[in-house]
Design a protein around this motif. Structure first.
Motif, PDB file in Angstrom:
ATOM      1  N   MET A  68      -0.007  -9.940  -0.213  1.00 21.15           N
ATOM      2  CA  MET A  68      -0.580  -8.649  -0.545  1.00 21.15           C
ATOM      3  C   MET A  68      -2.059  -8.847  -0.796  1.00 21.15           C
ATOM      4  O   MET A  68      -2.460  -9.738  -1.536  1.00 21.15           O
ATOM      5  N   SER A  69      -2.894  -8.071  -0.166  1.00 21.37           N
ATOM      6  CA  SER A  69      -4.317  -8.251  -0.319  1.00 21.37           C
ATOM      7  C   SER A  69      -4.755  -7.984  -1.746  1.00 21.37           C
ATOM      8  O   SER A  69      -4.215  -7.134  -2.439  1.00 21.37           O
ATOM      9  N   ALA A  70      -5.765  -8.743  -2.206  1.00 20.11           N
ATOM     10  CA  ALA A  70      -6.249  -8.599  -3.563  1.00 20.11           C
ATOM     11  C   ALA A  70      -7.046  -7.321  -3.718  1.00 20.11           C
ATOM     12  O   ALA A  70      -7.591  -6.781  -2.756  1.00 20.11           O
ATOM     13  N   SER A  71      -7.123  -6.851  -4.936  1.00 18.75           N
ATOM     14  CA  SER A  71      -7.878  -5.640  -5.220  1.00 18.75           C
ATOM     15  C   SER A  71      -8.461  -5.711  -6.615  1.00 18.75           C
ATOM     16  O   SER A  71      -7.814  -6.185  -7.541  1.00 18.75           O
ATOM     17  N   TRP A  99       6.511  -5.630   4.543  1.00 24.39           N
ATOM     18  CA  TRP A  99       5.858  -4.531   5.267  1.00 24.39           C
ATOM     19  C   TRP A  99       4.384  -4.818   5.471  1.00 24.39           C
ATOM     20  O   TRP A  99       3.781  -5.647   4.802  1.00 24.39           O
ATOM     21  N   ASP A 100       3.822  -4.105   6.422  1.00 28.63           N
ATOM     22  CA  ASP A 100       2.391  -4.172   6.722  1.00 28.63           C
ATOM     23  C   ASP A 100       1.976  -2.771   7.150  1.00 28.63           C
ATOM     24  O   ASP A 100       2.071  -2.411   8.314  1.00 28.63           O
ATOM     25  N   ARG A 101       1.540  -1.973   6.181  1.00 30.05           N
ATOM     26  CA  ARG A 101       1.249  -0.573   6.465  1.00 30.05           C
ATOM     27  C   ARG A 101       0.383   0.024   5.365  1.00 30.05           C
ATOM     28  O   ARG A 101       0.425  -0.433   4.219  1.00 30.05           O
ATOM     29  N   LEU A 115      -1.502  -2.072   2.940  1.00 29.14           N
ATOM     30  CA  LEU A 115      -0.733  -2.975   2.087  1.00 29.14           C
ATOM     31  C   LEU A 115       0.091  -3.924   2.959  1.00 29.14           C
ATOM     32  O   LEU A 115       0.824  -3.484   3.842  1.00 29.14           O
ATOM     33  N   ARG A 116      -0.072  -5.200   2.681  1.00 27.44           N
ATOM     34  CA  ARG A 116       0.641  -6.201   3.472  1.00 27.44           C
ATOM     35  C   ARG A 116       1.474  -7.091   2.550  1.00 27.44           C
ATOM     36  O   ARG A 116       0.962  -7.649   1.576  1.00 27.44           O
ATOM     37  N   TYR A 117       2.755  -7.192   2.865  1.00 25.04           N
ATOM     38  CA  TYR A 117       3.637  -8.155   2.200  1.00 25.04           C
ATOM     39  C   TYR A 117       4.596  -8.650   3.264  1.00 25.04           C
ATOM     40  O   TYR A 117       5.621  -8.027   3.541  1.00 25.04           O
TER      41      TYR A 117
END
Length: 350
Positions: free
Chosen positions: A1-4, A44-46, A49-51
């Motif tokens: 999951m990309s950082a934020s 998921w990748d949508r 949000l990517r996991y």
């Protein structure tokens, strides 16, 4: 999951994970050798949000001994074309491809997606069987069942993304014709709903005693909307429903999903993420009630990642479960952390 670094945001029922926020707290893994089957996660990748397998493998690598996982329906990678009814077959193909990637050993020792739960529209009635047979073929021996979410509530603050779902789905005669297709194919049903609907699932379970059902996320206790600020009153209603459905021998329960916003806790809004002690204190009444009602042989701890990742890390969530289960015997812990899940989903553990 990309950082934020942005403030916590949510889709209503769960907060979006923030790697930088989660990184503020790490702790030693409790009982690190204990084998764990994680029977409920998504990929998921949508929507930015990517996991996917890389993110899942990174979470597993933080210390718990995850030996296998079960992928559960989240509308990932549906086919873009072809008959509408068969588009969920694409999710099974995707999940099976990830399982093959995991089997290469390149993403750690855990058997990621050892079992696959996807979706079939049971409102197709008898025609659902053709979709289920296609999913069995696509699963390459890993497909175990479906989830057809029945979560519904009249209040938008509770229903969130499920506001447009049909009321009383589990009672619908056409849905039940589709549901009748599961047991003859040795497939199970994952039930995702809110706690006021548990009675409808109990009615379904009693009507189909030969169909294996798992109640997801402790039965979806709600702490939002009209339930906010009424935790004790709501808990009593939820507990009675849990005790009733536990009388159905074909139903088991997943212990987790409590780090979603649905429960009404605000961990995701705090400056620092919760410790496993804090999480265990919040979740203990729900998990202990479920274990007492169903017994360890019909209960399994789940991560529900990435939705639950909005409030805590993978390291913390399983440490919290280990704290809550410290009182149980070794055989009971084995059931809760691996055996129940492996038996229910018919997993061959290495």
């Amino acid at each position: 999951m990309s950082a934020s670094t942005a403030p916590a945001s949510s889709s209503g029922l769960y907060a979006n994970p923030r790697e930088d926020w989660l990184a503020q707290h790490a702790e030693a893994v409790i009982d690190p050798a204990r084998p764990i089957v994680d029977p409920h996660h998504h990929l998921w990748d949508r929507g930015g949000l990517r996991y996917m397998i890389e993110e899942m493998a990174a979470d597993i690598a933080t210390g718990h001994n995850i030996v296998a996982t079960v992928y559960v329906d989240c509308r990932s990678m549906y086919r873009a074309g072809g008959p509408e009814a068969f588009r969920p077959v694409g999710e099974v193909e995707f999940a099976n491809g990830v399982a093959a990637m995991s089997a290469s050993g390149g993403y750690g020792k855990a058997q990621i997606n050892a079992g696959i739960v996807s979706h079939a529209n049971l409102l197709l009635g008898d025609a659902a069987r053709g979709v289920l047979e296609a999913e069995i073929a696509a699963g390459n021996g890993r497909f175990r069942g479906i989830r057809h979410s029945s979560a519904w509530d009249p209040e938008p603050d509770v229903a969130g993304m499920y506001a447009t779902r049909p009321k009383g789905l589990l009672l619908d005669p056409t849905f039940r014709k589709g549901f009748a297709c599961l047991a003859p194919l040795d497939l199970s049903f994952d039930a995702w709903l809110f706690h006021p609907q548990i009675g409808e699932l109990a009615d379904l379970a009693r009507a189909f005693p030969d169909t294996k059902i798992v109640l997801d996320h402790c039965g979806g206790p709600v702490g939002l909307g009209r339930f906010a600020g009424k935790r004790e009153e709501t808990f009593a209603v939820w507990k009675a429903a849990i005790q009733d459905i536990a009388k159905c021998p074909n139903v088991v329960v997943k212990l987790g999903g409590l780090a979603m916003c649905l429960l009404g806790y605000d961990f995701h809004l705090r400056p620092r993420p919760p410790t496993s002690e804090e999480a265990a204190q919040a979740w203990r009444p729900y998990i202990e009630t479920c274990i007492e009602a169903f017994g360890p042989q019909r209960a399994m701890f789940e991560s529900n990642f990435p939705p639950d990742k909005g409030q805590c890390s993978y390291q913390v969530i399983f440490n919290a479960f280990k704290r809550i289960s410290a009182q149980y015997s070794e055989a009971e812990k084995t059931a809760l952390f691996s055996r129940t899940a492996a038996d229910f989903y018919r997993l061959q553990l290495a």
